[in-house]
Design an enzyme around this catalytic site. Structure first.
Site, PDB file in Angstrom:
ATOM      1  N   LYS A  38       0.859  -0.972  -0.085  1.00 35.77           N
ATOM      2  CA  LYS A  38       0.020   0.017   0.112  1.00 35.77           C
ATOM      3  C   LYS A  38       0.906   1.310  -0.042  1.00 35.77           C
ATOM      4  O   LYS A  38       0.500   2.141  -0.650  1.00 35.77           O
ATOM      5  CB  LYS A  38      -0.739   0.201   1.263  1.00 35.77           C
ATOM      6  CG  LYS A  38      -2.170  -0.855   1.001  1.00 35.77           C
ATOM      7  CD  LYS A  38      -3.352  -0.472   1.818  1.00 35.77           C
ATOM      8  CE  LYS A  38      -4.507  -1.477   1.557  1.00 35.77           C
ATOM      9  NZ  LYS A  38      -5.551  -1.267   2.523  1.00 35.77           N
ATOM     10  N   LYS A  45     -10.403  -3.472  -4.136  1.00 34.19           N
ATOM     11  CA  LYS A  45     -11.507  -2.163  -4.244  1.00 34.19           C
ATOM     12  C   LYS A  45     -10.784  -1.094  -4.931  1.00 34.19           C
ATOM     13  O   LYS A  45     -11.377  -0.250  -5.456  1.00 34.19           O
ATOM     14  CB  LYS A  45     -11.768  -1.866  -2.721  1.00 34.19           C
ATOM     15  CG  LYS A  45     -12.501  -2.584  -1.969  1.00 34.19           C
ATOM     16  CD  LYS A  45     -12.706  -2.189  -0.333  1.00 34.19           C
ATOM     17  CE  LYS A  45     -13.311  -3.063   0.424  1.00 34.19           C
ATOM     18  NZ  LYS A  45     -12.807  -2.719   1.940  1.00 34.19           N
ATOM     19  N   LYS A  66      -5.107 -10.208  -7.107  1.00 35.11           N
ATOM     20  CA  LYS A  66      -6.246 -10.147  -6.204  1.00 35.11           C
ATOM     21  C   LYS A  66      -7.417  -9.291  -6.639  1.00 35.11           C
ATOM     22  O   LYS A  66      -6.867  -8.126  -7.110  1.00 35.11           O
ATOM     23  CB  LYS A  66      -5.705  -9.897  -4.723  1.00 35.11           C
ATOM     24  CG  LYS A  66      -6.748  -9.965  -3.725  1.00 35.11           C
ATOM     25  CD  LYS A  66      -5.970  -9.660  -2.429  1.00 35.11           C
ATOM     26  CE  LYS A  66      -5.899  -8.265  -1.959  1.00 35.11           C
ATOM     27  NZ  LYS A  66      -5.413  -7.767  -0.897  1.00 35.11           N
TER      28      LYS A  66
HETATM   29  P1  TYM Z   1     -10.836  -5.220   3.729  1.00 32.21           P
HETATM   30  O1  TYM Z   1     -11.363  -4.112   4.077  1.00 32.21           O
HETATM   31  O2  TYM Z   1      -9.804  -5.053   2.669  1.00 32.21           O
HETATM   32  O3  TYM Z   1     -11.603  -6.642   3.243  1.00 32.21           O
HETATM   33  C1  TYM Z   1     -12.762  -7.049   3.869  1.00 32.21           C
HETATM   34  C2  TYM Z   1     -12.690  -8.808   3.929  1.00 32.21           C
HETATM   35  O4  TYM Z   1     -12.477  -8.994   2.472  1.00 32.21           O
HETATM   36  C3  TYM Z   1     -11.569 -10.066   2.456  1.00 32.21           C
HETATM   37  N1  TYM Z   1     -11.140 -10.203   1.116  1.00 32.21           N
HETATM   38  C4  TYM Z   1     -11.055 -11.165   0.127  1.00 32.21           C
HETATM   39  N2  TYM Z   1     -11.230 -12.107   0.416  1.00 32.21           N
HETATM   40  C5  TYM Z   1     -11.328 -13.147  -0.677  1.00 32.21           C
HETATM   41  N3  TYM Z   1     -10.823 -12.618  -1.983  1.00 32.21           N
HETATM   42  C6  TYM Z   1     -10.480 -11.134  -2.149  1.00 32.21           C
HETATM   43  N4  TYM Z   1     -10.005 -10.859  -3.380  1.00 32.21           N
HETATM   44  C7  TYM Z   1     -10.632 -10.291  -1.041  1.00 32.21           C
HETATM   45  N5  TYM Z   1     -10.363  -9.169  -0.854  1.00 32.21           N
HETATM   46  C8  TYM Z   1     -10.797  -8.882   0.531  1.00 32.21           C
HETATM   47  C9  TYM Z   1     -10.514  -9.601   3.440  1.00 32.21           C
HETATM   48  O5  TYM Z   1      -9.476 -10.795   3.624  1.00 32.21           O
HETATM   49  C10 TYM Z   1     -11.490  -9.441   4.445  1.00 32.21           C
HETATM   50  O6  TYM Z   1     -11.583 -10.445   5.416  1.00 32.21           O
HETATM   51  N6  TYM Z   1      -7.641  -5.206   7.742  1.00 32.21           N
HETATM   52  C11 TYM Z   1      -9.041  -5.733   7.359  1.00 32.21           C
HETATM   53  C12 TYM Z   1     -10.102  -5.092   8.078  1.00 32.21           C
HETATM   54  C13 TYM Z   1     -10.214  -5.369   9.502  1.00 32.21           C
HETATM   55  C14 TYM Z   1     -10.281  -6.445  10.280  1.00 32.21           C
HETATM   56  C15 TYM Z   1      -9.944  -6.081  11.478  1.00 32.21           C
HETATM   57  C16 TYM Z   1     -10.603  -7.779   9.873  1.00 32.21           C
HETATM   58  C17 TYM Z   1      -9.658  -4.140  10.427  1.00 32.21           C
HETATM   59  N7  TYM Z   1      -9.784  -4.919  11.693  1.00 32.21           N
HETATM   60  C18 TYM Z   1     -10.233  -7.452  12.696  1.00 32.21           C
HETATM   61  C19 TYM Z   1     -10.737  -8.901  10.837  1.00 32.21           C
HETATM   62  C20 TYM Z   1     -10.699  -8.388  12.222  1.00 32.21           C
HETATM   63  C21 TYM Z   1      -9.232  -5.055   5.933  1.00 32.21           C
HETATM   64  O7  TYM Z   1      -8.475  -4.336   5.297  1.00 32.21           O
HETATM   65  O8  TYM Z   1     -10.196  -5.790   4.982  1.00 32.21           O
END
Ligand code: TYM
Length: 354
Positions: A111, A218, A215
């Site tokens: 990032k 967003k 991947k």
């Molecule tokens: P974030 O917002 O990027 O994504 C949310 C969830 O979606 C999953 N994900 C995917 N799964 C499969 N294939 C993909 N291409 C894909 N892209 C995203 C992510 O693995 C995630 O589960 N850091 C985290 C948010 C967070 C969090 C937490 C999660 C903050 N605090 C505590 C669990 C526990 C994040 O940026 O997810």
């Protein structure tokens, strides 16, 4: 006791990866143990967010949770900034985690890009806030996609160092729970649980529709690379039609998907949407061309996603209802996190002057 915590960033363009890798998997857990689902707005501002857009996307992620079937009576749904304990515990973890641990985080490197000097301090410390999210509730289970695995390992490292550094104090104050995984490197009583990642199924890593080695994300500049949860039936069909493939028919065995990332991805998406294994999908479509498989995938995706899309639209037109869900959730979340932070302050030795 077991407890689930997970979160999604309100940074726009919620996509099929977020749904299949995370949100859809949150739903059945509601009936198995206490569940807490957070809209992580403090994480979002580690990179610039236009305030009006942030307000809208926080409500949009909440709407997606509800439309996917998360029931606010069973689960706690709230936005992170409303429970101050997240930020407070993140500070404590800033003082537990080591620079070297965070420097190894691949998400930061991705990032921040080449210009790390110009990244926010928050982006660097991001995983400490994530550990705080989970451990403020002493959560034991965290359903996420594959890309969050390294962050969850760090969460365990932080919990482990905290339990070790304060082992005597935790015992003296009678705040420990017996270590469920006895281990000579750990004290026999822990305050913070060692969290289990839940990364399972055929959709732990959904790839871009334009490039099977990247991947689905967003932030991909090409909207054709992902199916957004806000896409209507026509957009979904168009994107699947345009998805990159190779010229071969589908194989009969899962092994035949190796070295065919685009084919593997589309079969994985079908499997996850239909709640089947990839082999089940190949039993049905093995030997067929993409010209036959893609329309079937399209129809399945539309059937599964269109009702959710409709419900999200309806909900986002009613911010009052969404805000009421978030308010109730924040109150219930705070009621769990406040006593944990109270204990943490005692363990650290702060004078509780008020
Ligand atoms: P974030 O917002 O990027 O994504 C949310 C969830 O979606 C999953 N994900 C995917 N799964 C499969 N294939 C993909 N291409 C894909 N892209 C995203 C992510 O693995 C995630 O589960 N850091 C985290 C948010 C967070 C969090 C937490 C999660 C903050 N605090 C505590 C669990 C526990 C994040 O940026 O997810």
């Amino acid at each position: 006791e077991p407890r689930v915590f997970s979160g999604v960033q309100p940074t726009g363009n919620l996509h099929l990866g977020n749904y299949l890798g995370a949100i859809s998997r949150f739903v059945p857990l509601q009936d198995q143990m206490p569940t807490i689902y957070c809209v992580v707005d403090l994480h979002a501002i580690t990179v610039w967010q236009e305030p009006e857009v942030l307000t809208r996307t926080i409500r949009e992620v909440t709407a997606a949770y509800l439309a996917a079937g998360i029931d606010p009576k069973k689960s706690i749904i709230f936005n992170q900034s409303q429970v101050k304990e997240h930020a407070e515990l993140a500070w404590i973890f800033n003082c537990i985690a080591r620079m070297g641990w965070l420097k190894r985080m691949t998400q930061f490197k991705d990032k921040a890009g080449k210009n790390q000097e110009n990244a926010s301090v928050g982006l660097f410390a991001y995983p400490n806030l994530m550990a705080a999210d989970i451990l403020a509730y002493r959560a034991t289970h965290v359903p996420v996609g594959e890309d969050q695995k390294q962050h969850l390992e760090l969460t365990r490292d932080i919990a482990q160092k905290f339990n070790n550094d304060y082992a005597e104090r935790i015992k003296e104050l009678g705040l420990g729970i017996p270590n469920p995984e006895p281990n000579p490197e750990l004290p026999d009583e822990l305050y913070l649980p060692l969290t289990e990642p839940m990364i399972a199924g055929s959709a732990t890593r959904i790839m871009s529709l334009r490039d099977g080695t990247k991947k689905m994300s967003k932030s991909d500049p090409s909207d054709l690379s992902r199916i957004n949860l806000t896409d209507d039936a026509d957009a979904i069909a168009k994107k699947i039609k345009k998805a990159k493939t190779d010229p071969e028919p589908l194989p009969g065995e899962v092994k035949g998907l190796e070295e065919r990332p685009e084919a593997d991805n589309l079969v994985g998406i079908y499997a996850a949407l239909a709640d089947m294994t990839k082999q089940d999908v190949l039993n049905e479509y093995g030997g067929q061309q993409f010209s036959a498989f893609k329309p079937a995938l399209s129809e399945l995706a539309v059937t599964k996603l269109a009702p959710m899309n409709e419900e999200m639209k309806r909900l986002t037109q009613d911010p009052g209802t969404i805000d009421a869900v978030l308010k109730d959730g924040a109150e219930r979340a705070a009621a769990i996190a406040e006593p944990v932070l109270h204990d943490m302050r005692r363990i650290l030795g702060f004078v509780e002057a008020r």
